[in-house]
Design an enzyme around this catalytic site. Structure first.
Site, PDB file in Angstrom:
ATOM      1  N   GLU A  73     -12.118  -2.611   2.437  1.00  0.00           N
ATOM      2  CA  GLU A  73     -12.820  -1.834   3.792  1.00  0.00           C
ATOM      3  C   GLU A  73     -13.789  -1.039   3.909  1.00  0.00           C
ATOM      4  O   GLU A  73     -14.353   0.368   4.130  1.00  0.00           O
ATOM      5  CB  GLU A  73     -11.686  -1.785   5.282  1.00  0.00           C
ATOM      6  CG  GLU A  73     -11.113  -3.226   4.926  1.00  0.00           C
ATOM      7  CD  GLU A  73      -9.860  -2.963   6.100  1.00  0.00           C
ATOM      8  OE1 GLU A  73      -9.905  -1.319   6.591  1.00  0.00           O
ATOM      9  OE2 GLU A  73      -9.477  -3.562   6.549  1.00  0.00           O
ATOM     10  N   GLU A  89      -6.419  -9.450   3.735  1.00  0.00           N
ATOM     11  CA  GLU A  89      -4.881  -8.629   4.618  1.00  0.00           C
ATOM     12  C   GLU A  89      -4.772  -9.345   6.197  1.00  0.00           C
ATOM     13  O   GLU A  89      -6.111  -9.917   6.787  1.00  0.00           O
ATOM     14  CB  GLU A  89      -5.493  -7.334   5.339  1.00  0.00           C
ATOM     15  CG  GLU A  89      -5.772  -6.436   3.788  1.00  0.00           C
ATOM     16  CD  GLU A  89      -6.128  -4.850   4.193  1.00  0.00           C
ATOM     17  OE1 GLU A  89      -5.634  -4.416   5.481  1.00  0.00           O
ATOM     18  OE2 GLU A  89      -6.102  -4.023   3.186  1.00  0.00           O
ATOM     19  N   TYR A 146      -6.664  -9.244  11.420  1.00  0.00           N
ATOM     20  CA  TYR A 146      -5.170  -8.605  11.814  1.00  0.00           C
ATOM     21  C   TYR A 146      -4.667 -10.128  13.006  1.00  0.00           C
ATOM     22  O   TYR A 146      -6.336  -9.622  14.165  1.00  0.00           O
ATOM     23  CB  TYR A 146      -4.731  -7.205  12.135  1.00  0.00           C
ATOM     24  CG  TYR A 146      -4.970  -6.532  11.126  1.00  0.00           C
ATOM     25  CD1 TYR A 146      -3.104  -7.138  10.017  1.00  0.00           C
ATOM     26  CD2 TYR A 146      -5.281  -6.186   9.780  1.00  0.00           C
ATOM     27  CE1 TYR A 146      -2.980  -6.152   9.041  1.00  0.00           C
ATOM     28  CE2 TYR A 146      -5.148  -6.075   8.509  1.00  0.00           C
ATOM     29  CZ  TYR A 146      -3.975  -5.197   7.902  1.00  0.00           C
ATOM     30  OH  TYR A 146      -3.621  -5.164   6.852  1.00  0.00           O
ATOM     31  N   GLN A 165       1.967  -5.591   5.832  1.00  0.00           N
ATOM     32  CA  GLN A 165       2.286  -5.411   3.986  1.00  0.00           C
ATOM     33  C   GLN A 165       4.019  -6.099   3.271  1.00  0.00           C
ATOM     34  O   GLN A 165       4.847  -5.718   4.806  1.00  0.00           O
ATOM     35  CB  GLN A 165       1.920  -3.970   3.560  1.00  0.00           C
ATOM     36  CG  GLN A 165       0.827  -4.013   3.984  1.00  0.00           C
ATOM     37  CD  GLN A 165       0.364  -2.742   4.282  1.00  0.00           C
ATOM     38  OE1 GLN A 165       1.050  -1.332   3.259  1.00  0.00           O
ATOM     39  NE2 GLN A 165      -0.403  -2.282   3.995  1.00  0.00           N
ATOM     40  N   GLU A 212       0.848  -1.216  -0.183  1.00  0.00           N
ATOM     41  CA  GLU A 212       0.310  -0.047  -0.132  1.00  0.00           C
ATOM     42  C   GLU A 212       0.938   0.820  -0.072  1.00  0.00           C
ATOM     43  O   GLU A 212       2.209   0.718   0.541  1.00  0.00           O
ATOM     44  CB  GLU A 212      -0.610  -0.873   1.428  1.00  0.00           C
ATOM     45  CG  GLU A 212      -2.042   1.557   1.242  1.00  0.00           C
ATOM     46  CD  GLU A 212      -2.996   0.640   2.516  1.00  0.00           C
ATOM     47  OE1 GLU A 212      -2.464   0.208   3.354  1.00  0.00           O
ATOM     48  OE2 GLU A 212      -3.553   1.679   2.683  1.00  0.00           O
TER      49      GLU A 212
HETATM   50  O1  AHR Z   1      -3.171  -2.561   6.167  1.00  0.00           O
HETATM   51  C1  AHR Z   1      -2.964  -1.542   6.856  1.00  0.00           C
HETATM   52  C2  AHR Z   1      -4.164  -0.961   6.562  1.00  0.00           C
HETATM   53  O2  AHR Z   1      -5.180  -1.879   7.674  1.00  0.00           O
HETATM   54  C3  AHR Z   1      -5.041  -1.394   5.885  1.00  0.00           C
HETATM   55  O3  AHR Z   1      -5.020   0.019   4.711  1.00  0.00           O
HETATM   56  C4  AHR Z   1      -6.753  -1.625   6.041  1.00  0.00           C
HETATM   57  O4  AHR Z   1      -7.462  -1.669   4.650  1.00  0.00           O
HETATM   58  C5  AHR Z   1      -6.949  -1.997   6.497  1.00  0.00           C
HETATM   59  O5  AHR Z   1      -7.408  -1.477   7.284  1.00  0.00           O
END
Ligand code: AHR
Length: 512
Positions: free
Chosen positions: A193, A316, A259, A365, A48
């Site tokens: 999102e 993600e 996450y 990332q 990103e």
């Molecule tokens: O990876 C960081 C952020 O986490 C991304 O921009 C978003 O899609 C998510 O909330």
């Protein structure tokens, strides 16, 4: 008194460790019963416009002041055979206007990266530059279009620009900018999102908007769109229910984000390198939550799509810690220890074992952001422990998943308990069997008897990633603290493999 307490504690640790070792630990692999393919896209990545991921990460400013792709980054990423790269966001995608990143660099307008540090960037890296990276990596692009603040025409024109093979306003503009052939970009995210930074929408509203935007991604003779809808956050099953009910007929993939985070997500997350066993255990416990989340969403998807046409995408994922002290606010720069490597190995095993539904995933990332593969400082580059896990797991790309059962002594901590070991077994085209094993227990090894029913193997070799210290990580001064070693802890006798799996380790075994 302190000495006495310590010795009792020490005795307890030794006792628990020997119980874990002594308990009968068994893994069964049905080597002749594989039916599913582990899609290589499970090993995908995400870059990103965030912090030092793109600028001062994958790209550096050369002596002429221009941004250029780093050769060492390309070389390292080619070695883990990254199957796809998702771009330009993330939250950034719903702020991004692709036309600002086209044409002579000096004429491009700037953009304020509102989500990530409020920095102003000059759009030096746009579609052509990203596709140059994709071509050098030999990977497939995943482009995420702007739904949150964009209009349908804009996204439709981006699709036309990159994909139209003949004469069209956008294809002609692409040629003027130096690219004759279309790039044939098929993986297309319709927003990101959309329940949050992508527009704070209700699923009912987004489902309609999704249908509208997805309508204007036409198939051409050279490429058909693979349309990816913004999926839920974590365990938001209602989002999945509504999307599957209202838009499944126009969807090829649903992009779930989850996450693994410690602490209070809003005010303060866990520390990346300073932690004790309490934080270690809790992170591993949360790593296991991914299984429950996948099961919850798959039940809904299976109901609406029993043929499993629509890919579940973990678009993600990864660990998210408090960013490093002294780093620029909003840049999400974090170190990466053996603990992160274990979470990666563990979750990849979970994804593999759901290969019938999960066909794509993107760890967040790639460089200098969150659970990165690579960290850079000036001209220096280090590979993180997580990178080495991806390199181990190359063996599973497009291999046949073999059914596996794991019965191993749990990892217990202060009255709580989680499954200590998980694993993937797969068979490659050349007939070899590859097994990846993760032991989340930081204290005790596991001696495991692995029975390979229906296999015909004669040799075993392996590699291990482990460390003495549970906080071990690679630094610019000491870049190989956590690095792969030859593994000598596996012995084959007929179809039975005895493995001494070290504490806090990831092991890859190849049987021929
Ligand atoms: O990876 C960081 C952020 O986490 C991304 O921009 C978003 O899609 C998510 O909330």
């Amino acid at each position: 008194m302190v000495a006495r307490t310590l010795s009792v504690l020490t005795l307890l640790v030794i006792l628990c460790a020997s119980m874990a070792v002594g308990q009968s630990n068994r893994i069964t692999v049905q080597a002749d019963a594989g039916t599913e393919t582990i899609n290589r896209h499970i090993y995908g990545h995400f870059a990103e416009h965030l912090g030092r991921g793109i600028y001062d990460g994958i790209w550096y400013r050369n002596a002429d002041g221009e941004f250029e792709i780093r050769d060492d980054v390309v070389e390292a990423l080619r070695a883990i055979q990254i199957p796809n790269l998702r771009w330009p966001g993330g939250c950034f995608a719903d702020y991004y206007f692709w036309k600002d990143g086209i044409g002579p660099v000096e004429d491009r307008p700037t953009i304020v990266n509102t989500n990530w540090g409020g920095v102003t960037e000059d759009n030096s890296v746009g579609t052509h530059e990203f596709m140059e990276l994709v071509e050098r990596l030999g990977t497939e692009p995943i482009v995420v279009g702007n739904v949150g603040s964009g209009i349908v025409q804009d996204m439709a024109q981006w699709w036309e620009y990159v994909n139209h093979p003949g004469t069209s306003p956008m294809a002609d503009w692409r040629r003027e900018n130096g690219r004759d052939e279309p790039w044939n970009i098929r993986y297309w995210g319709v927003g990101n999102e959309s329940w949050g930074c992508g527009g704070n929408m209700r699923p009912e509203y987004y489902a309609d908007l999704y249908r509208r935007f997805a309508t204007f991604l036409p198939a051409y003779e050279n490429v058909r769109p693979f349309r990816i809808a913004a999926g839920p956050a974590g365990d938001d099953y209602n989002w999945t229910e509504v999307m599957m009910r209202e838009a499944a007929d126009m969807m090829d993939g649903l992009d779930i984000h989850h996450y693994t985070i410690l602490g209070d997500w809003v005010t303060r997350k866990g520390h990346a390198t300073e932690y004790g066993e309490a934080e270690w255990f809790e992170l591993m416990r949360r790593s296991w939550q991914v299984e429950e989340i996948i099961e919850g969403h798959r039940e809904i998807m299976d109901r609406y799509d029993p043929e499993k046409r629509i890919w579940m995408i973990m678009g993600e994922w990864g660990t998210w810690h408090e960013q490093e002290e002294g780093s620029t606010p909003g840049f999400l720069y974090q170190q990466n220890t053996i603990r992160d490597a274990l979470v990666a190995g563990h979750q990849l095993n979970v994804f593999n074992n759901h290969a019938d539904r999960i066909k794509m995933a993107n760890i967040a990332q790639t460089v200098n952001v969150l659970q990165a593969m690579i960290l850079t400082r000036g001209e220096q580059l280090i590979l993180t422990p997580t990178y080495h896990v991806f390199e181990f797991y190359n063996v599973h790309h497009d291999a046949t998943l073999l059914p596996i059962e794991v019965e191993v002594a749990p990892y217990e901590f202060q009255g709580q308990s989680i499954q200590a070991v998980n694993a993937t077994a797969s068979q490659a085209d050349d007939g070899s069997i590859n097994i990846t094993l993760v032991n989340l227990d930081p204290n005790a090894p596991r001696s495991i008897e692995t029975v390979l029913s229906g296999a015909n193997v004669r040799s075993v070799e392996g590699r291990v990633l482990t460390a003495d210290d549970m906080r071990a990580h690679n630094t610019f001064d000491n870049p190989e603290v956590v690095s792969p070693q030859v593994f000598n802890g596996a012995r084959l006798s007929g179809n039975t493999l005895n493995v001494d799996l070290p504490a806090k380790s990831v092991v890859v075994l190849t049987l021929r």
